[in-house]
Design a protein around this motif. Structure first.
Motif, PDB file in Angstrom:
ATOM      1  N   SER A 143       0.979  -1.034   0.054  1.00  0.00           N
ATOM      2  CA  SER A 143       0.113   0.177  -0.124  1.00  0.00           C
ATOM      3  C   SER A 143       0.983   1.252  -0.012  1.00  0.00           C
ATOM      4  O   SER A 143       1.832   1.274   0.594  1.00  0.00           O
ATOM      5  N   ASN A 144       0.532   2.294  -0.764  1.00  0.00           N
ATOM      6  CA  ASN A 144       1.242   3.420  -0.796  1.00  0.00           C
ATOM      7  C   ASN A 144       0.731   4.532   0.275  1.00  0.00           C
ATOM      8  O   ASN A 144       1.237   5.664   0.239  1.00  0.00           O
ATOM      9  N   ASN A 145      -0.227   4.166   1.021  1.00  0.00           N
ATOM     10  CA  ASN A 145      -0.957   4.897   2.003  1.00  0.00           C
ATOM     11  C   ASN A 145      -0.556   4.376   3.293  1.00  0.00           C
ATOM     12  O   ASN A 145      -1.255   3.133   3.664  1.00  0.00           O
ATOM     13  N   PRO A 146       0.381   4.748   4.237  1.00  0.00           N
ATOM     14  CA  PRO A 146       0.400   3.971   5.494  1.00  0.00           C
ATOM     15  C   PRO A 146      -0.821   3.703   6.306  1.00  0.00           C
ATOM     16  O   PRO A 146      -0.671   3.050   7.178  1.00  0.00           O
ATOM     17  N   ASP A 147      -1.692   4.588   6.118  1.00  0.00           N
ATOM     18  CA  ASP A 147      -3.034   4.264   6.952  1.00  0.00           C
ATOM     19  C   ASP A 147      -3.981   3.281   6.542  1.00  0.00           C
ATOM     20  O   ASP A 147      -4.724   2.875   6.941  1.00  0.00           O
ATOM     21  N   ILE A 148      -3.566   2.773   5.316  1.00  0.00           N
ATOM     22  CA  ILE A 148      -4.134   1.604   4.668  1.00  0.00           C
ATOM     23  C   ILE A 148      -3.351   0.351   4.907  1.00  0.00           C
ATOM     24  O   ILE A 148      -2.414   0.245   4.313  1.00  0.00           O
ATOM     25  N   GLN A 149      -3.744  -0.460   5.589  1.00  0.00           N
ATOM     26  CA  GLN A 149      -2.822  -1.809   5.961  1.00  0.00           C
ATOM     27  C   GLN A 149      -3.394  -2.870   5.231  1.00  0.00           C
ATOM     28  O   GLN A 149      -4.563  -3.279   4.811  1.00  0.00           O
ATOM     29  N   VAL A 150      -2.511  -3.624   4.527  1.00  0.00           N
ATOM     30  CA  VAL A 150      -2.943  -4.906   3.766  1.00  0.00           C
ATOM     31  C   VAL A 150      -1.920  -5.801   4.053  1.00  0.00           C
ATOM     32  O   VAL A 150      -0.859  -6.036   4.557  1.00  0.00           O
ATOM     33  N   SER A 151      -2.783  -7.243   3.711  1.00  0.00           N
ATOM     34  CA  SER A 151      -2.110  -8.333   4.005  1.00  0.00           C
ATOM     35  C   SER A 151      -2.594  -9.299   2.970  1.00  0.00           C
ATOM     36  O   SER A 151      -3.897  -9.383   2.717  1.00  0.00           O
ATOM     37  N   GLY A 152      -1.841 -10.280   2.306  1.00  0.00           N
ATOM     38  CA  GLY A 152      -2.327 -11.288   1.220  1.00  0.00           C
ATOM     39  C   GLY A 152      -1.642 -12.639   1.531  1.00  0.00           C
ATOM     40  O   GLY A 152      -0.565 -12.676   2.094  1.00  0.00           O
ATOM     41  N   TYR A 153      -2.435 -13.567   1.094  1.00  0.00           N
ATOM     42  CA  TYR A 153      -2.466 -15.202   1.206  1.00  0.00           C
ATOM     43  C   TYR A 153      -2.918 -15.894   0.241  1.00  0.00           C
ATOM     44  O   TYR A 153      -3.961 -15.533  -0.309  1.00  0.00           O
ATOM     45  N   ARG A 154      -2.405 -17.045  -0.177  1.00  0.00           N
ATOM     46  CA  ARG A 154      -3.027 -17.948  -0.920  1.00  0.00           C
ATOM     47  C   ARG A 154      -2.867 -19.626  -0.352  1.00  0.00           C
ATOM     48  O   ARG A 154      -1.816 -19.642   0.285  1.00  0.00           O
TER      49      ARG A 154
END
Length: 378
Positions: free
Chosen positions: A164-175
């Motif tokens: 994410s290019n916004n530190p206030d938007i947290q992201v996480s991804g899994y497969r």
């Protein structure tokens, strides 16, 4: 924690920490979620590395929300909502540390039958953090806290590259086994629009999408909304909202991987003096031409002092962002948080690196400096 580490740390396999938004025991109301909790954990890691040349992992044995006066009050769905937002914010921070967090336990208990007998709880109200509360007829009913588990149910797998290019938007991804899970959380107190970008036409690998959204309505009541077959181009997140995308995907074969490493400075907790460079040496690193890298700068300063020092790595100046994860910490006496500084990964030299930090004004500390690197390996 330093005292404990000095006395007993040699015998410990991990260090346990509680992370709470609100007021935990003493002090004023504040949020740990975001940059503040990152600074706390980075400081523990930095000192662990200095003492033992390795980072002993964390066990987050409690996390969530607490405040004075919560216990003994009538059941409040609004209180559940406040707690749910904190659980998700803190969890998303911890999910970025899979190699350094052994276990993380949200502070949610079952029925807490002992609390109904507490002499201070004269009206027989439920414990504020129960997943099941007693009704007047003696039966039990689920609280809104069950939504935390319903939101995250089934999410598992190996990490995939997501940012994410916004530190206030947290992201996480899994497969995992024909599934891809993408979690997005809004740390901000205002609505945020998130544009989704799938590199290399990877969105074509998605057959079907189910969306789970946890947010607070206008009355502060938590809502868990389910949606299907949505177009994946943007999300609009309410303040504190968490979204989990549950994607049925075609078979995915990755041709490369990202290898993430954290390199710790040999010193920490340096006092800031005006226009005096603070030097941090990184003695172990691997050079790379492809990938991403950050200088994780932890600082503690009263609010009127600068948070934008001159920072160089191996003599090259880099730009310091004026934004970080979470709020401005104004209710606190001072700012204590991590500001991640993006750098060109090619600036990292093999083995030894020197980071210099110079503030224009005196006061406070640089608590920790960590060089975070994600090397692309073909």
């Amino acid at each position: 924690m330093k005292t404990f580490m000095d006395i007993a740390g040699e015998s410990m396999d991990f260090f346990a920490t509680h992370i709470y938004d609100g007021i935990n025991v003493t002090g004023a109301f504040n949020y740990r979620s975001g940059s503040n909790s990152e600074a706390i954990l980075d400081l523990i890691e930095a000192y662990s590395y200095i003492k033992w040349a390795k980072v002993k992992p964390h066990l987050i044995s409690e996390y969530g929300y607490t405040a004075k006066g919560m216990q003994g009050k009538p059941y409040s769905p609004e209180s559940d909502g406040t707690c749910l937002l904190s659980y998700n914010k803190i969890l998303m921070t911890l999910l970025d540390k899979p190699d350094r967090v052994l276990k993380a336990v949200p502070f949610i208990v079952g029925r807490a039958p002992w609390f109904y007998k507490d002499p201070k709880n004269t009206e027989g109200n439920p414990y504020p953090w129960v997943i099941s509360r007693k009704m007047p007829d003696g039966s039990y009913q689920l609280t809104h806290l069950v939504k935390f588990y319903e939101l995250w149910k089934g999410v598992e797998g190996k990490n995939i590259a997501i940012s994410s290019n916004n530190p206030d938007i947290q992201v996480s991804g899994y497969r995992s086994n024909g599934k891809t899970f993408i979690a997005v959380n809004n740390l901000d107190d205002s609505e945020q629009k998130v544009n989704l970008d799938f590199p290399n036409n990877s969105s074509k690998l998605i057959n079907k999408v189910s969306i789970r959204k946890l947010f607070l309505d206008e009355k502060g009541i938590p809502q868990l909304q389910y949606m299907k077959n949505n177009k994946l181009d943007e999300l609009v997140l309410k303040a504190g909202e968490t979204v989990v995308l549950d994607c049925d995907t075609k078979k995915i074969e990755f041709s490369n991987k990202l290898n993430e490493e954290n390199y710790y400075a040999t010193t920490y907790l340096q006092k800031i003096e005006a226009n005096k460079p603070l030097t941090f040496e990184i003695e172990k690193a691997v050079a790379s031409n492809t990938g991403k890298a950050y200088i994780r700068m932890g600082i503690s300063r009263v609010h009127q002092l600068s948070k934008s020092p001159i920072v160089t790595i191996n003599g090259t100046e880099v730009s310091v962002p004026n934004n970080w994860a979470g709020y401005d910490q104004a209710p606190r006496e001072q700012f204590f948080g991590v500001i991640p500084i993006p750098i060109d990964i090619r600036l990292i030299k093999e083995v030894k690196n020197t980071i210099s930090i110079t503030f224009p004004d005196a006061g406070g500390f640089v608590s920790s400096v960590i060089l975070n690197q994600e090397r692309l390996i073909n």
